[in-house]
Design a protein around this motif. Structure first.
Motif, PDB file in Angstrom:
ATOM      1  N   LEU A  50     -17.316   2.495   7.325  1.00 46.71           N
ATOM      2  CA  LEU A  50     -18.577   2.877   6.697  1.00 46.71           C
ATOM      3  C   LEU A  50     -18.416   3.037   5.184  1.00 46.71           C
ATOM      4  O   LEU A  50     -19.244   2.548   4.407  1.00 46.71           O
ATOM      5  CB  LEU A  50     -19.093   4.173   7.324  1.00 46.71           C
ATOM      6  CG  LEU A  50     -20.432   4.679   6.816  1.00 46.71           C
ATOM      7  CD1 LEU A  50     -21.534   3.670   7.102  1.00 46.71           C
ATOM      8  CD2 LEU A  50     -20.769   6.005   7.476  1.00 46.71           C
ATOM      9  N   ALA A  51     -17.360   3.699   4.752  1.00 52.38           N
ATOM     10  CA  ALA A  51     -17.130   3.909   3.319  1.00 52.38           C
ATOM     11  C   ALA A  51     -16.968   2.584   2.580  1.00 52.38           C
ATOM     12  O   ALA A  51     -17.536   2.396   1.496  1.00 52.38           O
ATOM     13  CB  ALA A  51     -15.887   4.774   3.113  1.00 52.38           C
ATOM     14  N   GLN A  52     -16.240   1.658   3.169  1.00 59.11           N
ATOM     15  CA  GLN A  52     -16.026   0.371   2.509  1.00 59.11           C
ATOM     16  C   GLN A  52     -17.314  -0.457   2.467  1.00 59.11           C
ATOM     17  O   GLN A  52     -17.597  -1.122   1.478  1.00 59.11           O
ATOM     18  CB  GLN A  52     -14.891  -0.391   3.189  1.00 59.11           C
ATOM     19  CG  GLN A  52     -13.562   0.306   2.979  1.00 59.11           C
ATOM     20  CD  GLN A  52     -12.408  -0.377   3.630  1.00 59.11           C
ATOM     21  OE1 GLN A  52     -11.653  -1.067   2.957  1.00 59.11           O
ATOM     22  NE2 GLN A  52     -12.263  -0.211   4.948  1.00 59.11           N
ATOM     23  N   ARG A  53     -18.101  -0.386   3.511  1.00 64.43           N
ATOM     24  CA  ARG A  53     -19.394  -1.085   3.508  1.00 64.43           C
ATOM     25  C   ARG A  53     -20.345  -0.482   2.472  1.00 64.43           C
ATOM     26  O   ARG A  53     -21.064  -1.203   1.788  1.00 64.43           O
ATOM     27  CB  ARG A  53     -20.018  -1.058   4.892  1.00 64.43           C
ATOM     28  CG  ARG A  53     -19.291  -1.931   5.898  1.00 64.43           C
ATOM     29  CD  ARG A  53     -19.924  -1.900   7.283  1.00 64.43           C
ATOM     30  NE  ARG A  53     -19.073  -2.536   8.253  1.00 64.43           N
ATOM     31  CZ  ARG A  53     -19.002  -3.861   8.447  1.00 64.43           C
ATOM     32  NH1 ARG A  53     -19.746  -4.667   7.737  1.00 64.43           N
ATOM     33  NH2 ARG A  53     -18.196  -4.358   9.354  1.00 64.43           N
ATOM     34  N   GLU A  54     -20.339   0.856   2.340  1.00 63.03           N
ATOM     35  CA  GLU A  54     -21.189   1.515   1.357  1.00 63.03           C
ATOM     36  C   GLU A  54     -20.785   1.168  -0.072  1.00 63.03           C
ATOM     37  O   GLU A  54     -21.598   1.210  -0.980  1.00 63.03           O
ATOM     38  CB  GLU A  54     -21.169   3.029   1.556  1.00 63.03           C
ATOM     39  CG  GLU A  54     -21.955   3.479   2.768  1.00 63.03           C
ATOM     40  CD  GLU A  54     -21.889   4.977   3.012  1.00 63.03           C
ATOM     41  OE1 GLU A  54     -21.102   5.683   2.333  1.00 63.03           O
ATOM     42  OE2 GLU A  54     -22.617   5.438   3.910  1.00 63.03           O
ATOM     43  N   MET A  55     -19.509   0.816  -0.270  1.00 68.26           N
ATOM     44  CA  MET A  55     -19.040   0.384  -1.587  1.00 68.26           C
ATOM     45  C   MET A  55     -19.421  -1.071  -1.868  1.00 68.26           C
ATOM     46  O   MET A  55     -19.143  -1.580  -2.947  1.00 68.26           O
ATOM     47  CB  MET A  55     -17.524   0.551  -1.693  1.00 68.26           C
ATOM     48  CG  MET A  55     -17.104   1.990  -1.788  1.00 68.26           C
ATOM     49  SD  MET A  55     -15.355   2.230  -2.152  1.00 68.26           S
ATOM     50  CE  MET A  55     -14.557   1.556  -0.729  1.00 68.26           C
ATOM     51  N   GLY A  56     -20.006  -1.744  -0.871  1.00 66.24           N
ATOM     52  CA  GLY A  56     -20.431  -3.128  -1.056  1.00 66.24           C
ATOM     53  C   GLY A  56     -19.349  -4.157  -0.797  1.00 66.24           C
ATOM     54  O   GLY A  56     -19.502  -5.319  -1.148  1.00 66.24           O
ATOM     55  N   LYS A  57     -18.268  -3.733  -0.169  1.00 68.88           N
ATOM     56  CA  LYS A  57     -17.185  -4.673   0.125  1.00 68.88           C
ATOM     57  C   LYS A  57     -17.526  -5.489   1.363  1.00 68.88           C
ATOM     58  O   LYS A  57     -18.150  -4.995   2.298  1.00 68.88           O
ATOM     59  CB  LYS A  57     -15.874  -3.928   0.367  1.00 68.88           C
ATOM     60  CG  LYS A  57     -15.319  -3.253  -0.855  1.00 68.88           C
ATOM     61  CD  LYS A  57     -13.969  -2.643  -0.558  1.00 68.88           C
ATOM     62  CE  LYS A  57     -13.355  -2.066  -1.807  1.00 68.88           C
ATOM     63  NZ  LYS A  57     -11.982  -1.628  -1.581  1.00 68.88           N
ATOM     64  N   SER A  58     -17.074  -6.733   1.368  1.00 68.46           N
ATOM     65  CA  SER A  58     -17.204  -7.555   2.564  1.00 68.46           C
ATOM     66  C   SER A  58     -15.995  -7.261   3.455  1.00 68.46           C
ATOM     67  O   SER A  58     -14.957  -6.807   2.971  1.00 68.46           O
ATOM     68  CB  SER A  58     -17.244  -9.038   2.202  1.00 68.46           C
ATOM     69  OG  SER A  58     -15.973  -9.484   1.778  1.00 68.46           O
ATOM     70  N   PRO A  59     -16.094  -7.527   4.765  1.00 67.28           N
ATOM     71  CA  PRO A  59     -14.946  -7.264   5.650  1.00 67.28           C
ATOM     72  C   PRO A  59     -13.651  -7.943   5.200  1.00 67.28           C
ATOM     73  O   PRO A  59     -12.562  -7.416   5.434  1.00 67.28           O
ATOM     74  CB  PRO A  59     -15.422  -7.788   7.007  1.00 67.28           C
ATOM     75  CG  PRO A  59     -16.907  -7.561   6.961  1.00 67.28           C
ATOM     76  CD  PRO A  59     -17.284  -7.877   5.529  1.00 67.28           C
ATOM     77  N   ALA A  60     -13.740  -9.062   4.518  1.00 69.79           N
ATOM     78  CA  ALA A  60     -12.540  -9.747   4.027  1.00 69.79           C
ATOM     79  C   ALA A  60     -11.849  -8.939   2.921  1.00 69.79           C
ATOM     80  O   ALA A  60     -10.658  -9.119   2.676  1.00 69.79           O
ATOM     81  CB  ALA A  60     -12.896 -11.132   3.513  1.00 69.79           C
ATOM     82  N   GLU A  61     -12.574  -8.044   2.276  1.00 70.04           N
ATOM     83  CA  GLU A  61     -12.028  -7.232   1.187  1.00 70.04           C
ATOM     84  C   GLU A  61     -11.561  -5.849   1.651  1.00 70.04           C
ATOM     85  O   GLU A  61     -11.027  -5.086   0.855  1.00 70.04           O
ATOM     86  CB  GLU A  61     -13.088  -7.030   0.097  1.00 70.04           C
ATOM     87  CG  GLU A  61     -13.573  -8.300  -0.551  1.00 70.04           C
ATOM     88  CD  GLU A  61     -14.768  -8.059  -1.453  1.00 70.04           C
ATOM     89  OE1 GLU A  61     -14.711  -8.538  -2.602  1.00 70.04           O
ATOM     90  OE2 GLU A  61     -15.737  -7.405  -1.019  1.00 70.04           O
ATOM     91  N   PHE A  62     -11.764  -5.518   2.921  1.00 67.92           N
ATOM     92  CA  PHE A  62     -11.384  -4.209   3.450  1.00 67.92           C
ATOM     93  C   PHE A  62      -9.872  -4.001   3.344  1.00 67.92           C
ATOM     94  O   PHE A  62      -9.094  -4.944   3.435  1.00 67.92           O
ATOM     95  CB  PHE A  62     -11.788  -4.072   4.913  1.00 67.92           C
ATOM     96  CG  PHE A  62     -13.262  -3.823   5.140  1.00 67.92           C
ATOM     97  CD1 PHE A  62     -14.184  -3.879   4.124  1.00 67.92           C
ATOM     98  CD2 PHE A  62     -13.719  -3.548   6.406  1.00 67.92           C
ATOM     99  CE1 PHE A  62     -15.534  -3.659   4.342  1.00 67.92           C
ATOM    100  CE2 PHE A  62     -15.063  -3.319   6.649  1.00 67.92           C
ATOM    101  CZ  PHE A  62     -15.968  -3.373   5.618  1.00 67.92           C
ATOM    102  N   ALA A  63      -9.474  -2.734   3.182  1.00 65.54           N
ATOM    103  CA  ALA A  63      -8.050  -2.390   3.193  1.00 65.54           C
ATOM    104  C   ALA A  63      -7.498  -2.702   4.582  1.00 65.54           C
ATOM    105  O   ALA A  63      -8.100  -2.326   5.590  1.00 65.54           O
ATOM    106  CB  ALA A  63      -7.869  -0.915   2.880  1.00 65.54           C
ATOM    107  N   PRO A  64      -6.371  -3.398   4.656  1.00 71.01           N
ATOM    108  CA  PRO A  64      -5.812  -3.718   5.966  1.00 71.01           C
ATOM    109  C   PRO A  64      -5.275  -2.481   6.681  1.00 71.01           C
ATOM    110  O   PRO A  64      -4.736  -1.572   6.055  1.00 71.01           O
ATOM    111  CB  PRO A  64      -4.683  -4.703   5.642  1.00 71.01           C
ATOM    112  CG  PRO A  64      -4.376  -4.498   4.201  1.00 71.01           C
ATOM    113  CD  PRO A  64      -5.602  -3.941   3.555  1.00 71.01           C
ATOM    114  N   VAL A  65      -5.451  -2.473   8.001  1.00 70.62           N
ATOM    115  CA  VAL A  65      -4.979  -1.374   8.840  1.00 70.62           C
ATOM    116  C   VAL A  65      -4.069  -1.955   9.910  1.00 70.62           C
ATOM    117  O   VAL A  65      -4.399  -2.964  10.527  1.00 70.62           O
ATOM    118  CB  VAL A  65      -6.162  -0.634   9.517  1.00 70.62           C
ATOM    119  CG1 VAL A  65      -5.655   0.455  10.454  1.00 70.62           C
ATOM    120  CG2 VAL A  65      -7.103  -0.050   8.478  1.00 70.62           C
TER     121      VAL A  65
END
Length: 72
Positions: A50-65
């Motif tokens: 949710l936090a990454q989506r709210e920052m406007g990041k696309s799933p490809a830009e998400f921090a890897p887990v």
């Protein structure tokens, strides 16, 4: 996350805690590690998404887990 400093988040079982079962080791661009205890992995992952989506990041830009078998 907001400053794009996270390179990897590793979730593992916390063998040394009776209260919390999991912990996250967060690797940063500077090489520093930050640790968080996690009462619930699913809740952490939901809030992270949710936090990454709210920052406007696309799933490809998400921090890897990734998941590890045991904590360091």
């Amino acid at each position: 996350l907001a400053q794009n400093q996270v390179t990897m988040i590793t979730i593992s079982e916390d063998q040394g805690s009776d209260t919390f079962k999991y912990r996250a080791a967060i690797d940063t661009v500077s090489g520093k590690k930050v640790y968080m205890v996690l009462p619930q992995v699913e809740n952490f992952l939901l809030k992270l998404d949710l936090a990454q989506r709210e920052m406007g990041k696309s799933p490809a830009e998400f921090a890897p887990v990734k998941y590890a078998n045991s904590s360091e």
